[in-house]
Design a protein around this motif. Structure first.
Motif, mmCIF file in Angstrom:
data_model
loop_
_atom_site.group_PDB
_atom_site.id
_atom_site.type_symbol
_atom_site.label_atom_id
_atom_site.label_comp_id
_atom_site.label_asym_id
_atom_site.label_seq_id
_atom_site.Cartn_x
_atom_site.Cartn_y
_atom_site.Cartn_z
ATOM 1 N N PRO A 95 63.298 73.850 34.848
ATOM 2 C CA PRO A 95 61.674 74.252 34.690
ATOM 3 C C PRO A 95 61.930 72.500 34.457
ATOM 4 C CG PRO A 95 62.958 74.781 33.017
ATOM 5 C CD PRO A 95 63.610 74.974 33.726
ATOM 6 N N THR A 96 63.048 71.288 34.362
ATOM 7 C CA THR A 96 62.370 70.150 34.211
ATOM 8 C C THR A 96 62.728 69.721 35.673
ATOM 9 O OG1 THR A 96 65.010 69.649 33.393
ATOM 10 C CG2 THR A 96 63.979 70.341 31.818
ATOM 11 N N HIS A 97 62.604 70.287 36.086
ATOM 12 C CA HIS A 97 62.975 69.573 37.668
ATOM 13 C C HIS A 97 61.565 70.280 38.855
ATOM 14 C CE1 HIS A 97 66.050 67.247 36.547
ATOM 15 N NE2 HIS A 97 65.879 66.534 36.678
ATOM 16 N N THR A 98 60.858 71.375 38.011
ATOM 17 C CA THR A 98 59.432 72.269 39.146
ATOM 18 C C THR A 98 58.382 71.739 37.956
ATOM 19 O OG1 THR A 98 61.742 73.532 39.581
ATOM 20 C CG2 THR A 98 58.973 74.182 39.488
ATOM 21 N N PHE A 99 57.461 70.963 39.019
ATOM 22 C CA PHE A 99 56.500 70.766 38.797
ATOM 23 C C PHE A 99 55.260 71.396 39.249
ATOM 24 C CE2 PHE A 99 58.907 68.160 37.244
ATOM 25 C CZ PHE A 99 58.225 67.407 35.467
ATOM 26 N N VAL A 100 54.073 72.865 39.232
ATOM 27 C CA VAL A 100 53.463 73.533 40.074
ATOM 28 C C VAL A 100 51.848 72.741 39.250
ATOM 29 C CG1 VAL A 100 52.167 75.629 40.689
ATOM 30 C CG2 VAL A 100 54.223 75.477 40.041
ATOM 31 N N MET A 101 51.696 71.780 40.052
ATOM 32 C CA MET A 101 49.966 71.049 40.186
ATOM 33 C C MET A 101 48.859 71.487 40.963
ATOM 34 S SD MET A 101 51.959 67.731 40.086
ATOM 35 C CE MET A 101 53.417 68.416 41.261
ATOM 36 N N PHE A 102 47.395 71.299 40.032
ATOM 37 C CA PHE A 102 46.445 71.208 41.067
ATOM 38 C C PHE A 102 45.513 70.705 41.614
ATOM 39 C CE2 PHE A 102 45.563 72.502 36.846
ATOM 40 C CZ PHE A 102 44.227 72.678 36.953
ATOM 41 N N GLY A 148 32.685 64.967 44.644
ATOM 42 C CA GLY A 148 32.253 64.580 45.977
ATOM 43 C C GLY A 148 33.393 63.335 45.540
ATOM 44 N N THR A 149 33.263 62.741 44.098
ATOM 45 C CA THR A 149 33.337 61.443 43.910
ATOM 46 C C THR A 149 34.771 60.942 43.559
ATOM 47 O OG1 THR A 149 31.292 61.871 42.661
ATOM 48 C CG2 THR A 149 32.777 60.065 41.541
ATOM 49 N N SER A 150 35.755 62.177 42.779
ATOM 50 C CA SER A 150 36.966 62.091 42.353
ATOM 51 C C SER A 150 37.571 63.638 42.001
ATOM 52 C CB SER A 150 37.210 61.888 41.175
ATOM 53 O OG SER A 150 36.498 62.488 40.171
ATOM 54 N N THR A 151 39.003 63.279 42.130
ATOM 55 C CA THR A 151 39.697 64.664 41.278
ATOM 56 C C THR A 151 40.254 64.943 40.738
ATOM 57 O OG1 THR A 151 40.912 63.609 44.115
ATOM 58 C CG2 THR A 151 41.688 65.927 42.971
ATOM 59 N N ASN A 152 40.295 66.357 40.063
ATOM 60 C CA ASN A 152 40.767 66.671 38.903
ATOM 61 C C ASN A 152 42.137 67.099 39.356
ATOM 62 O OD1 ASN A 152 38.417 66.137 37.330
ATOM 63 N ND2 ASN A 152 37.179 68.099 38.076
ATOM 64 N N ARG A 153 42.852 67.123 38.357
ATOM 65 C CA ARG A 153 44.554 67.570 38.134
ATOM 66 C C ARG A 153 44.759 68.122 37.563
ATOM 67 N NH1 ARG A 153 43.962 62.409 41.565
ATOM 68 N NH2 ARG A 153 44.531 62.695 43.217
ATOM 69 N N GLY A 154 46.009 69.093 37.444
ATOM 70 C CA GLY A 154 46.594 69.421 36.240
ATOM 71 C C GLY A 154 47.572 69.979 36.542
ATOM 72 N N ARG A 155 48.384 70.760 35.597
ATOM 73 C CA ARG A 155 49.749 71.388 35.948
ATOM 74 C C ARG A 155 49.951 72.071 35.137
ATOM 75 N NH1 ARG A 155 54.092 66.725 34.377
ATOM 76 N NH2 ARG A 155 54.000 67.759 31.631
ATOM 77 N N PHE A 156 50.494 73.281 36.058
ATOM 78 C CA PHE A 156 51.711 74.385 34.296
ATOM 79 C C PHE A 156 52.975 73.768 34.006
ATOM 80 C CE2 PHE A 156 48.622 76.387 37.718
ATOM 81 C CZ PHE A 156 47.851 77.325 37.032
ATOM 82 N N ASP A 157 52.532 73.641 33.061
ATOM 83 C CA ASP A 157 53.633 73.428 32.024
ATOM 84 C C ASP A 157 55.225 74.407 32.285
ATOM 85 O OD1 ASP A 157 52.757 70.684 31.772
ATOM 86 O OD2 ASP A 157 51.990 71.116 29.269
ATOM 87 N N LYS A 158 54.590 75.146 31.985
ATOM 88 C CA LYS A 158 55.754 76.444 31.421
ATOM 89 C C LYS A 158 55.786 77.109 32.733
ATOM 90 C CE LYS A 158 55.000 77.304 27.158
ATOM 91 N NZ LYS A 158 54.957 77.024 25.766
ATOM 92 N N LYS A 159 56.592 77.277 33.842
ATOM 93 C CA LYS A 159 56.907 78.593 34.843
ATOM 94 C C LYS A 159 58.843 78.976 34.744
ATOM 95 C CE LYS A 159 57.483 73.644 35.692
ATOM 96 N NZ LYS A 159 57.396 72.512 34.066
#
Length: 191
Positions: free
Chosen positions: A30-37, A43-54
């Motif tokens: 989990p310290t070297h694994t990241f799932v982001m979206f 059409g102006t910018s990109t919303n980004r996030g991730r799931f911290d627990k996996k």
């Protein structure tokens, strides 16, 4: 004669167990694994996030060129860096984390080109709905980790999905894109 037949009958069983012995199981680090979206925002910018627990496992047979992946994401651990936006994403309006606290990817095939993994196909479950997803490998490698003294395999994978297939349709009527890019950076340690 019976001994010869018995010995011949055992050859496939011994071969099958030798082939099966090649399959190794790896635990997701989990310290070297990241799932982001990523989702386009007007059409102006990109919303980004991730799931911290996996968490999850990978079964990998390099010689047989087969394997399985099983990763579970804690939807309640979504993180964009902005608490109000995190709350909105977790709300019933978007990901409904209270009713569907986990998302899961379970592969049914790892595709190779020579010795390199090129993609992982499987089923992705989100908001209680399951659809096929193919994660393309941008990078893949196995190495002996000098710190944990075990083999580590992993890579960078990505896919673009139509989020509305899973029922995440918020903002489509405002002009938000239906495309959601998933970016998966994964490393797994041999058990």
């Amino acid at each position: 004669m019976k001994k010869t037949l018995l010995a011949l009958a055992l050859v496939p069983a011994l071969f099958a167990s030798a082939v099966h012995a090649e399959i190794a199981t790896y635990a997701i680090d989990p310290t070297h694994t990241f799932v982001m979206f990523e989702i386009d925002h007007f059409g102006t910018s990109t919303n980004r996030g991730r799931f911290d627990k996996k968490e999850g496992t990978v079964q990998f047979d390099r010689a047989g060129k087969t394997g399985k992946v099983d990763i579970t994401l804690d939807v309640t651990s979504i993180s964009t860096g902005t608490a109000p936006f995190d709350g909105h994403l977790k709300s019933p309006e978007i990901l409904n984390a209270a009713a569907y606290p986990t998302a899961r990817f379970v592969s049914d095939k790892i595709v190779f080109n020579g010795d390199k993994v090129t993609e992982v196909t499987g089923q992705f479950t989100l908001l209680g709905k399951t659809h096929p997803v193919t994660l393309k490998a941008n990078k893949f490698n196995c190495y002996m980790n000098p710190m944990v003294k075990r083999e580590v395999c992993g890579g960078d994978f990505e896919a673009t999905i139509k989020r509305s297939l899973w029922g995440a349709s918020y903002g489509l009527n405002y002009g938000f894109s239906d495309d959601m890019r998933l970016v998966v950076q994964v490393e797994a340690v041999k058990m």
